[in-house]
Design a protein around this motif. Structure first.
Motif, short mmCIF file in Angstrom:
data_model
loop_
_atom_site.label_atom_id
_atom_site.label_comp_id
_atom_site.label_asym_id
_atom_site.label_seq_id
_atom_site.Cartn_x
_atom_site.Cartn_y
_atom_site.Cartn_z
N GLY A 121 0.83 -1.22 0.00
CA GLY A 121 0.00 0.00 0.00
C GLY A 121 0.86 1.25 0.00
N SER A 122 0.72 2.07 1.03
CA SER A 122 1.51 3.31 1.13
C SER A 122 2.98 3.02 1.43
CB SER A 122 0.94 4.19 2.23
OG SER A 122 1.06 3.53 3.48
N GLY A 123 3.30 1.77 1.71
CA GLY A 123 4.68 1.39 2.05
C GLY A 123 4.94 1.46 3.55
N ALA A 124 3.90 1.70 4.33
CA ALA A 124 4.06 1.97 5.77
C ALA A 124 4.93 0.93 6.49
CB ALA A 124 2.69 2.06 6.45
N ILE A 125 4.57 -0.35 6.34
CA ILE A 125 5.28 -1.40 7.08
C ILE A 125 6.72 -1.52 6.58
CG2 ILE A 125 5.35 -3.89 7.53
CD1 ILE A 125 2.21 -3.77 7.20
N ALA A 126 6.88 -1.57 5.26
CA ALA A 126 8.22 -1.71 4.68
C ALA A 126 9.13 -0.55 5.10
CB ALA A 126 8.12 -1.77 3.16
N LEU A 127 8.58 0.66 5.08
CA LEU A 127 9.39 1.84 5.38
C LEU A 127 9.73 1.93 6.87
CD1 LEU A 127 7.59 4.28 2.97
CD2 LEU A 127 9.97 3.52 2.80
N ALA A 128 8.76 1.58 7.72
CA ALA A 128 9.04 1.61 9.16
C ALA A 128 10.14 0.60 9.49
CB ALA A 128 7.75 1.28 9.94
N PHE A 129 10.02 -0.60 8.94
CA PHE A 129 11.01 -1.64 9.19
C PHE A 129 12.38 -1.22 8.63
CE2 PHE A 129 13.48 -5.38 8.21
CZ PHE A 129 13.34 -6.16 9.35
N ALA A 130 12.38 -0.76 7.40
CA ALA A 130 13.65 -0.37 6.74
C ALA A 130 14.34 0.75 7.50
CB ALA A 130 13.38 0.04 5.30
N SER A 131 13.54 1.68 8.05
CA SER A 131 14.15 2.81 8.77
C SER A 131 14.82 2.35 10.05
CB SER A 131 13.10 3.88 9.08
OG SER A 131 12.23 3.44 10.11
N GLU A 132 14.32 1.25 10.62
CA GLU A 132 14.89 0.73 11.88
C GLU A 132 16.03 -0.26 11.65
OE1 GLU A 132 14.12 1.57 14.98
OE2 GLU A 132 12.27 2.70 14.65
N ARG A 133 16.09 -0.83 10.44
CA ARG A 133 17.10 -1.85 10.14
C ARG A 133 17.83 -1.50 8.86
NH1 ARG A 133 16.22 -2.83 14.53
NH2 ARG A 133 15.63 -4.75 15.61
N PRO A 134 18.68 -0.46 8.92
CA PRO A 134 19.33 0.02 7.70
C PRO A 134 20.22 -1.02 7.02
CG PRO A 134 20.12 1.20 9.68
CD PRO A 134 18.98 0.35 10.11
#
Ligand code: GLN
Length: 280
Positions: A121-134
């Motif tokens: 969708g808006s990428g919410a889950i992917a982006l939240a996870f990616a931001s925490e696990r660079p």
């Protein structure tokens, strides 16, 4: 008319129209039109609002009075501390879903790995996870092109680089790729769920909300097909409705997942189930 007078009048109008948060709605929409935050509105409450701004405000108000979600009207919503753009092609990110992100982070103990977000969708889950696990590489898929465009725009705007978005109907375009973590907030409401006729949900895409088999069809499909895309010892984590914990846990066990657990959200309701993939 001053800002304060306008807010009082608007809140009264939105209350009559059925909003449960009329004053907040009025402040958020006026702040959006004036490009100021809510604190500014309080500081300058006796200022007058110009006609051009009033006209734009009126357009938003009419839409809000008709039930249109605030997140679509102002085009953004905060999720996991990230400011995400929203669009009617995708679900509005919800605080409930932060439970899924938290659970995924607890399983992502290595410094690098691959994670997949299905129906991003808006990428919410992917982006939240990616931001925490660079150190991890994150893939988000969606079968709706407008949603992907939105997710990509969100990644670019936030400067999150360790994520890619691909058009795919669940796993269809992923060939034989495997991941340490697979996450999804799939549609899980029953087609006759009365909740669909209330509030913001009325304006969100049905395809992101409703599934057959009493809301369980997509959850079951993902449980059955995810094993072929999980690394050994990888985890599948699924958001579901508060009445679906048992059915989802059962489907996970039945499909051969180990360590099956159901977690509660902040409201104490079963919200996320997970299982570990251990091939024999
Ligand atoms: N949690 C959402 C709601 O109750 C449903 C989201 C979904 O079906 N994935 O409105």
């Amino acid at each position: 008319m001053t800002i304060e007078q306008l807010l009082i009048q608007t809140a009264a109008r939105l209350k009559v129209a059925g909003s449960t948060t009329p004053r907040l709605d009025a402040e958020v929409l006026l702040g959006h039109v004036l490009k100021r935050d809510r604190t500014w509105l309080y500081t300058w409450s006796d200022r007058c609002v110009e006609d051009a701004a009033l006209t734009r405000f009126e357009t938003l108000l009419a839409a809000r009075a008709a039930g249109e979600p605030i997140a679509y009207l102002i085009g953004e919503r905060e999720f996991w501390g990230l400011r995400l753009q929203t669009h009617a092609a995708s679900l509005i990110p919800r605080p409930d879903t932060e439970c899924l992100v938290e659970a995924a982070l607890l399983k992502a103990t290595k410094t690098s790995g691959r994670a997949l977000d299905l129906g991003t969708g808006s990428g919410a889950i992917a982006l939240a996870f990616a931001s925490e696990r660079p150190g991890w590489q994150v893939t988000g898929v969606d079968r709706i092109a407008d949603a992907l465009e939105l997710a990509q725009a969100n990644a670019a705007r936030l400067g999150i680089l360790n994520v890619e978005f691909i058009e795919s109907d669940w796993f269809a375009a992923l060939a034989d790729q495997r991941f340490e973590l697979i996450l999804a907030n799939p549609p899980y409401l029953a087609p006759d769920d009365p909740h669909l006729e209330l509030g913001d949900v009325r304006f969100e895409p049905r395809s992101a909300l409703v599934a057959a088999e009493n809301g369980l069809a997509d959850l079951r499909h993902l449980i059955i097909t995810a094993g072929a895309h999980l690394e050994p010892q990888g985890w599948l984590l699924l958001e579901h409705g508060w009445t679906q914990g048992e059915a989802v846990g059962e489907a996970l066990r039945h499909a051969g997942y180990q360590e099956v657990t159901t977690l509660a959200d902040l409201a104490g309701q079963p919200r996320v189930s997970l299982g570990q993939w251990i091939p024999d």
